[in-house]
Design a protein around this motif. Structure first.
Motif, PDB file in Angstrom:
ATOM      1  N   TYR A   1      76.177 -16.442 -26.241  1.00  0.00           N
ATOM      2  CA  TYR A   1      76.997 -17.646 -26.027  1.00  0.00           C
ATOM      3  C   TYR A   1      77.995 -17.469 -24.893  1.00  0.00           C
ATOM      4  O   TYR A   1      78.019 -18.267 -23.961  1.00  0.00           O
ATOM      5  CB  TYR A   1      77.729 -18.017 -27.313  1.00  0.00           C
ATOM      6  CG  TYR A   1      78.510 -19.301 -27.199  1.00  0.00           C
ATOM      7  CD1 TYR A   1      77.848 -20.523 -27.153  1.00  0.00           C
ATOM      8  CD2 TYR A   1      79.898 -19.303 -27.125  1.00  0.00           C
ATOM      9  CE1 TYR A   1      78.553 -21.717 -27.025  1.00  0.00           C
ATOM     10  CE2 TYR A   1      80.610 -20.481 -27.007  1.00  0.00           C
ATOM     11  CZ  TYR A   1      79.932 -21.688 -26.953  1.00  0.00           C
ATOM     12  OH  TYR A   1      80.635 -22.868 -26.821  1.00  0.00           O
TER      13      TYR A   1
ATOM     14  N   ASN B   1      76.506 -22.617 -32.849  1.00  0.00           N
ATOM     15  CA  ASN B   1      75.634 -22.702 -31.673  1.00  0.00           C
ATOM     16  C   ASN B   1      74.316 -21.941 -31.821  1.00  0.00           C
ATOM     17  O   ASN B   1      73.713 -21.524 -30.829  1.00  0.00           O
ATOM     18  CB  ASN B   1      76.387 -22.199 -30.426  1.00  0.00           C
ATOM     19  CG  ASN B   1      77.643 -22.993 -30.159  1.00  0.00           C
ATOM     20  OD1 ASN B   1      77.596 -24.172 -29.864  1.00  0.00           O
ATOM     21  ND2 ASN B   1      78.798 -22.353 -30.306  1.00  0.00           N
TER      22      ASN B   1
ATOM     23  N   ASP C   1      70.302 -20.926 -32.927  1.00  0.00           N
ATOM     24  CA  ASP C   1      69.012 -21.477 -32.505  1.00  0.00           C
ATOM     25  C   ASP C   1      68.517 -22.573 -33.433  1.00  0.00           C
ATOM     26  O   ASP C   1      67.825 -23.501 -32.984  1.00  0.00           O
ATOM     27  CB  ASP C   1      67.967 -20.369 -32.423  1.00  0.00           C
ATOM     28  CG  ASP C   1      68.131 -19.497 -31.192  1.00  0.00           C
ATOM     29  OD1 ASP C   1      68.874 -19.891 -30.270  1.00  0.00           O
ATOM     30  OD2 ASP C   1      67.511 -18.417 -31.141  1.00  0.00           O
TER      31      ASP C   1
ATOM     32  N   THR D   1      72.067 -23.741 -25.483  1.00  0.00           N
ATOM     33  CA  THR D   1      73.172 -23.119 -26.203  1.00  0.00           C
ATOM     34  C   THR D   1      74.494 -23.822 -25.982  1.00  0.00           C
ATOM     35  O   THR D   1      75.276 -24.021 -26.929  1.00  0.00           O
ATOM     36  CB  THR D   1      73.297 -21.640 -25.778  1.00  0.00           C
ATOM     37  OG1 THR D   1      72.043 -21.001 -25.962  1.00  0.00           O
ATOM     38  CG2 THR D   1      74.346 -20.927 -26.606  1.00  0.00           C
TER      39      THR D   1
END
Length: 286
Positions: free
Chosen positions: A28, A220, A222, A232
């Motif tokens: 991230y 955030n 998958d 993302t």
């Protein structure tokens, strides 16, 4: 009561755990807080924003650069000591699966060991007990650290998550970790498909019904990205939707990147449930 090291919280308190990555390859933040001073600035910021817990990690969860024991120690131990000295009121969590790291960070001032790989190193539980630290029991279906899931299947993913995390909690309890210092985590995305993570979210009330406080790490991830077909950096809205559902189902701790938005969602859900009064109530009363 929830006891996280030297800190205690009432049972109706929803806690924000802010992610602080001492890694170069985080999925991230892409290494934004790898440098120690940048990481400390991040800690100061999230505490100011209202995070009760900071979760410090020295190794990326998924595949990436090799981080051996010495390097993980270098990234975490001294930094934990700096945070402990400057911010005595924040709960310090360390995301690790290695007992050597757990022991060193607890001696440096950590309150909570976030065992993201579900007892892979069984000695980590003993470390938590020895230091009177809190411990997170994570469901990873026996996966090896840092290995991505591959064609994983379950007869019932929620039942598996409950059985494995409760068994780990009972093992920690037997080892001497305090009952009020144990949390269970269904571990969204860890050894799970997107369908599995959605089902765990939908049925999270079954985990909270066990009586063990539940931690969720949704931020955030998958399963949000695949559900909404988003990269993302565009997953905040989906993350907050999953956060609201989890809060309604009774999760206690939320491991996140975005503190302000998460706190607002948690406060709103708490007010809808009747646990938290509105900040002000003047509409139609004048």
């Amino acid at each position: 009561m929830l006891k996280l090291g030297r800190h205690t919280f009432a049972d109706d308190r929803l806690l924000v755990m802010a992610i602080v990555n001492r890694t170069r390859d985080s999925f991230y933040d892409k290494g934004a807080t790898y440098a120690e001073d940048a990481a400390l600035d991040r800690v100061r910021q999230v505490v100011e924003q209202g995070a009760e817990i900071v979760d410090i990690g020295g190794v990326k969860a998924g595949p990436g650069e090799v981080v051996d024991l010495d390097e993980e120690l270098r990234r975490t131990v001294g930094f934990v000591a700096r945070v402990r000295e400057e911010l005595p009121d924040v709960v310090i969590s360390v995301d690790t699966w290695r007992h050597e790291v757990g022991d060193a960070v607890c001696r440096a001032g950590a309150d909570l060991l976030n065992d993201a790989w579900g007892g892979y190193d069984p000695q980590l539980i003993e470390v938590a007990a020895r230091h009177d630290a809190a411990y997170v029991c994570t469901h990873t279906n026996g996966a090896t650290p840092r290995q991505p899931p591959h064609r994983v299947s379950y007869a019932d993913v929620v039942r598996a998550a409950i059985d494995d995390t409760v068994a780990l909690a009972n093992r920690a309890l037997a080892a001497g970790v305090a009952r009020e210092s144990l949390l269970i985590d269904p571990a969204h995305d860890f050894e799970k498909t997107t369908w599995h993570s959605l089902e765990v979210t939908r049925r999270l009330d079954e985990m909270t019904a066990t009586g063990w406080p539940v931690l969720v790490s949704l931020s955030n991830k998958d399963f949000v990205g695949e559900t909404l077909d988003l990269p993302t950096d565009q997953r905040l809205t989906g993350t907050l939707a999953a956060t609201a559902v989890s809060a309604w189902h009774g999760a206690r701790v939320y491991r996140v990147h975005e503190v302000v938005e998460t706190r607002q969602v948690l406060d709103m859900v708490s007010s809808i449930r009747g646990i938290r009064p509105p900040a002000r109530t003047t509409r139609a009363l004048a």
